[in-house]
Design an enzyme around this catalytic site. Structure first.
Site, PDB file in Angstrom:
ATOM      1  N   ASN A  18      -3.960   3.818   0.590  1.00  0.00           N
ATOM      2  CA  ASN A  18      -3.044   4.714   1.276  1.00  0.00           C
ATOM      3  C   ASN A  18      -2.756   5.897   0.368  1.00  0.00           C
ATOM      4  OD1 ASN A  18      -2.785   3.077   3.510  1.00  0.00           O
ATOM      5  ND2 ASN A  18      -0.869   2.152   2.850  1.00  0.00           N
ATOM      6  N   ARG A  48      -6.276  -0.802   5.609  1.00  0.00           N
ATOM      7  CA  ARG A  48      -7.038  -1.082   4.383  1.00  0.00           C
ATOM      8  C   ARG A  48      -7.589  -2.507   4.371  1.00  0.00           C
ATOM      9  NH1 ARG A  48      -2.839  -0.415   0.098  1.00  0.00           N
ATOM     10  NH2 ARG A  48      -1.597  -1.192   1.821  1.00  0.00           N
TER      11      ARG A  48
END
Length: 91
Positions: free
Chosen positions: A36, A18
Protein backbone atom coordinates in the site's frame (compact mmCIF):
# COMPACT_ATOMS: atom_id res chain seq x y z
CA UNK A 1 12.78 -12.80 -17.62
CA UNK A 2 11.16 -9.37 -17.26
CA UNK A 3 10.02 -7.17 -14.37
CA UNK A 4 7.25 -4.55 -14.35
CA UNK A 5 6.14 -2.01 -11.75
CA UNK A 6 2.40 -1.35 -11.53
CA UNK A 7 0.64 1.47 -9.71
CA UNK A 8 -3.00 0.50 -9.14
CA UNK A 9 -5.51 3.28 -8.41
CA UNK A 10 -9.11 3.16 -7.23
CA UNK A 11 -10.72 1.44 -4.27
CA UNK A 12 -7.76 -0.86 -3.72
CA UNK A 13 -6.93 -0.51 -0.02
CA UNK A 14 -8.88 -2.19 2.76
CA UNK A 15 -10.16 -4.94 0.45
CA UNK A 16 -7.38 -7.53 0.80
CA UNK A 17 -5.75 -6.48 -2.45
CA UNK A 18 -2.15 -7.24 -1.47
CA UNK A 19 -2.99 -10.61 0.07
CA UNK A 20 -5.04 -11.62 -2.94
CA UNK A 21 -2.25 -10.41 -5.23
CA UNK A 22 0.18 -12.69 -3.42
CA UNK A 23 -2.17 -15.66 -3.91
CA UNK A 24 -2.59 -14.81 -7.60
CA UNK A 25 1.17 -14.42 -8.02
CA UNK A 26 1.76 -17.83 -6.46
CA UNK A 27 -0.80 -19.43 -8.81
CA UNK A 28 0.69 -17.68 -11.86
CA UNK A 29 4.29 -18.32 -10.83
CA UNK A 30 5.68 -14.78 -10.63
CA UNK A 31 7.88 -13.20 -7.99
CA UNK A 32 7.99 -9.63 -6.69
CA UNK A 33 6.03 -7.70 -4.09
CA UNK A 34 3.01 -5.50 -3.38
CA UNK A 35 2.50 -2.68 -0.90
CA UNK A 36 0.00 0.00 0.00
CA UNK A 37 1.14 3.56 -0.65
CA UNK A 38 0.23 6.53 1.49
CA UNK A 39 -1.67 8.11 -1.44
CA UNK A 40 -4.25 5.26 -1.39
CA UNK A 41 -2.81 3.31 -4.33
CA UNK A 42 -1.23 -0.13 -4.39
CA UNK A 43 2.23 -0.54 -5.91
CA UNK A 44 3.47 -3.90 -7.14
CA UNK A 45 6.51 -5.25 -8.90
CA UNK A 46 6.06 -8.46 -10.86
CA UNK A 47 8.83 -10.63 -12.34
CA UNK A 48 8.65 -13.69 -14.54
CA UNK A 49 8.45 -14.60 -18.18
CA UNK A 50 6.42 -12.37 -20.52
CA UNK A 51 3.28 -14.53 -20.41
CA UNK A 52 3.31 -14.84 -16.61
CA UNK A 53 3.84 -11.11 -16.09
CA UNK A 54 1.07 -10.28 -18.57
CA UNK A 55 -1.31 -12.62 -16.72
CA UNK A 56 -0.47 -11.00 -13.38
CA UNK A 57 -0.92 -7.50 -14.81
CA UNK A 58 -4.33 -8.60 -16.12
CA UNK A 59 -5.21 -9.77 -12.61
CA UNK A 60 -4.10 -6.41 -11.16
CA UNK A 61 -6.44 -4.62 -13.60
CA UNK A 62 -9.39 -6.33 -11.88
CA UNK A 63 -8.16 -7.18 -8.39
CA UNK A 64 -10.01 -9.22 -5.80
CA UNK A 65 -13.75 -9.10 -5.09
CA UNK A 66 -14.52 -5.81 -3.38
CA UNK A 67 -11.82 -3.86 -5.20
CA UNK A 68 -12.66 -1.15 -7.70
CA UNK A 69 -9.66 -0.62 -9.98
CA UNK A 70 -9.70 2.68 -11.89
CA UNK A 71 -6.33 2.38 -13.64
CA UNK A 72 -3.02 0.54 -13.68
CA UNK A 73 0.13 2.36 -14.78
CA UNK A 74 2.90 -0.03 -15.81
CA UNK A 75 6.61 0.70 -16.23
CA UNK A 76 9.65 -1.48 -16.93
CA UNK A 77 12.14 -1.98 -14.10
CA UNK A 78 15.36 -4.01 -13.89
CA UNK A 79 15.04 -7.66 -12.89
CA UNK A 80 16.06 -8.63 -9.37
CA UNK A 81 17.08 -11.77 -7.55
CA UNK A 82 13.56 -12.64 -6.31
CA UNK A 83 12.30 -16.10 -5.43
CA UNK A 84 8.80 -15.33 -4.08
CA UNK A 85 6.04 -12.72 -4.04
CA UNK A 86 5.99 -10.74 -0.81
CA UNK A 87 3.82 -8.15 0.89
CA UNK A 88 5.76 -5.04 1.87
CA UNK A 89 4.90 -2.37 4.39
CA UNK A 90 3.29 0.92 3.39
CA UNK A 91 5.53 3.40 1.60
Amino acid sequence: MIRRRAIVTGGVQGVGFRWSAREAAQRIGVSGWARNRLDGTVEAEVQGDQDQVDRMLDWLRTGPPGASVDSVTVTDVPTQDDDAFRIRTTS
